[in-house]
Design a protein around this motif. Structure first.
Motif, PDB file in Angstrom:
ATOM      1  N   LEU A 112     -48.213  16.696  27.727  1.00 47.74           N
ATOM      2  CA  LEU A 112     -48.337  15.287  28.128  1.00 47.74           C
ATOM      3  C   LEU A 112     -47.043  14.533  27.839  1.00 47.74           C
ATOM      4  N   ASP A 113     -46.503  14.732  26.649  1.00 47.94           N
ATOM      5  CA  ASP A 113     -45.257  14.055  26.279  1.00 47.94           C
ATOM      6  C   ASP A 113     -44.118  14.425  27.225  1.00 47.94           C
ATOM      7  N   LEU A 138     -51.991   6.293  31.334  1.00 47.07           N
ATOM      8  CA  LEU A 138     -52.688   7.262  32.171  1.00 47.07           C
ATOM      9  C   LEU A 138     -53.340   6.551  33.350  1.00 47.07           C
ATOM     10  N   ARG A 139     -53.516   7.301  34.424  1.00 43.35           N
ATOM     11  CA  ARG A 139     -54.179   6.790  35.623  1.00 43.35           C
ATOM     12  C   ARG A 139     -55.446   7.601  35.867  1.00 43.35           C
ATOM     13  N   TYR A 174     -57.639  12.350  34.365  1.00 46.32           N
ATOM     14  CA  TYR A 174     -56.494  11.450  34.262  1.00 46.32           C
ATOM     15  C   TYR A 174     -55.206  12.177  34.616  1.00 46.32           C
ATOM     16  N   ALA A 175     -54.210  11.389  34.992  1.00 43.82           N
ATOM     17  CA  ALA A 175     -52.838  11.867  35.154  1.00 43.82           C
ATOM     18  C   ALA A 175     -51.912  10.851  34.507  1.00 43.82           C
ATOM     19  N   ARG A 176     -50.762  11.305  34.059  1.00 43.99           N
ATOM     20  CA  ARG A 176     -49.781  10.360  33.514  1.00 43.99           C
ATOM     21  C   ARG A 176     -49.287   9.450  34.627  1.00 43.99           C
ATOM     22  N   THR A 177     -48.928   8.246  34.228  1.00 42.88           N
ATOM     23  CA  THR A 177     -48.417   7.283  35.190  1.00 42.88           C
ATOM     24  C   THR A 177     -47.295   6.490  34.545  1.00 42.88           C
ATOM     25  N   SER A 194     -46.816   4.629  23.493  1.00 43.76           N
ATOM     26  CA  SER A 194     -48.104   4.807  24.151  1.00 43.76           C
ATOM     27  C   SER A 194     -47.972   5.832  25.278  1.00 43.76           C
ATOM     28  N   ILE A 195     -49.101   6.303  25.774  1.00 45.51           N
ATOM     29  CA  ILE A 195     -49.130   7.252  26.883  1.00 45.51           C
ATOM     30  C   ILE A 195     -49.976   6.635  27.993  1.00 45.51           C
ATOM     31  N   ARG A 243     -50.887  17.988  23.933  1.00 47.01           N
ATOM     32  CA  ARG A 243     -50.076  16.842  23.501  1.00 47.01           C
ATOM     33  C   ARG A 243     -48.622  17.006  23.927  1.00 47.01           C
ATOM     34  N   HIS A 256     -44.413  15.222  30.357  1.00 56.32           N
ATOM     35  CA  HIS A 256     -44.777  14.927  31.750  1.00 56.32           C
ATOM     36  C   HIS A 256     -44.988  16.209  32.554  1.00 56.32           C
TER      37      HIS A 256
END
Length: 201
Positions: free
Chosen positions: A128-129, A161-162, A178-181, A158-159, A125, A131
């Motif tokens: 992810l926050d 994702l791609r 997934y990856a962050r976008t 929100s987060i 978590r 990046h």
């Protein structure tokens, strides 16, 4: 620069807690191949590390069918995130020093092999926050556990994702990567109604 990945077993209703209670009926050769880990560094939260350290060294020493897998964990460099001072008996283990985001940023910018996480939800978590997580591997099991900790907590932001890849296993498990976008643009009904079927009677 190192790539940082995380893998999590997750139920259809988003539960990631205690997968040992519901995951094993879905384990097969496809999943074994997908979770095979060639990362140079394994990053753990303390609880996940304790669970691994309490099992895999004994399995390696026992020399059974899973000894090779256990030896892979033992040979890897293992870094543990904890605010308490820790002492280690499992080889190649060390404690992450400094604040998590700063320390992982520095680790990521080093040359070398990949960094991988298994479990350690609170660390996932936070990365992810920040990046800092390059890939999030979710193994979505076709079961609603209906109780336990979810991957994502309630929050205002929100987060986005791609989806990088997806594969369905014979067991019904979905392996989603997934990856962050970047955040999506605000969109409402007026923006999408042109996509409605036009030949409906």
């Amino acid at each position: 620069m190192r790539k940082i990945t995380a893998g999590l077993f997750i139920s259809l209703d988003g539960v990631v807690e205690s997968p040992e209670k519901w995951h094993f009926p879905y384990y097969n050769d496809e999943m074994a191949a997908a979770i095979a880990n060639s990362a140079e560094i394994l990053l753990f939260g303390r609880k996940t590390y304790d669970a691994f350290a309490g099992a895999w060294p004994e399995r390696e020493a026992a020399g059974g069918a899973d000894a090779g897998f256990a030896r892979m964990f033992g040979d890897a460099r293992k870094i543990v995130v904890s605010k308490q001072d820790l002492e280690f008996t499992w080889r190649n283990s060390e404690q992450l020093r400094g604040e998590l985001v700063d320390a992982v940023t520095a680790l990521r910018e080093e040359p070398g092999g990949d960094v991988s996480m298994s479990g350690s939800v609170s660390i996932v978590r936070q990365l992810l926050d920040a990046h800092l997580l390059d890939e999030l591997h979710l193994f979505v099991h076709p079961i609603a556990v209906r109780s336990g900790m979810r991957l994502f907590e309630e929050a205002e932001d929100s987060i986005p994702l791609r989806l990088l890849s997806s594969k369905a296993f014979e067991t019904g498990v979905l392996h989603l990567v997934y990856a962050r976008t970047a955040p999506t643009e605000e969109t409402g009904y007026e923006d999408v109604k042109a996509h409605l079927p036009q030949d409906v009677a």
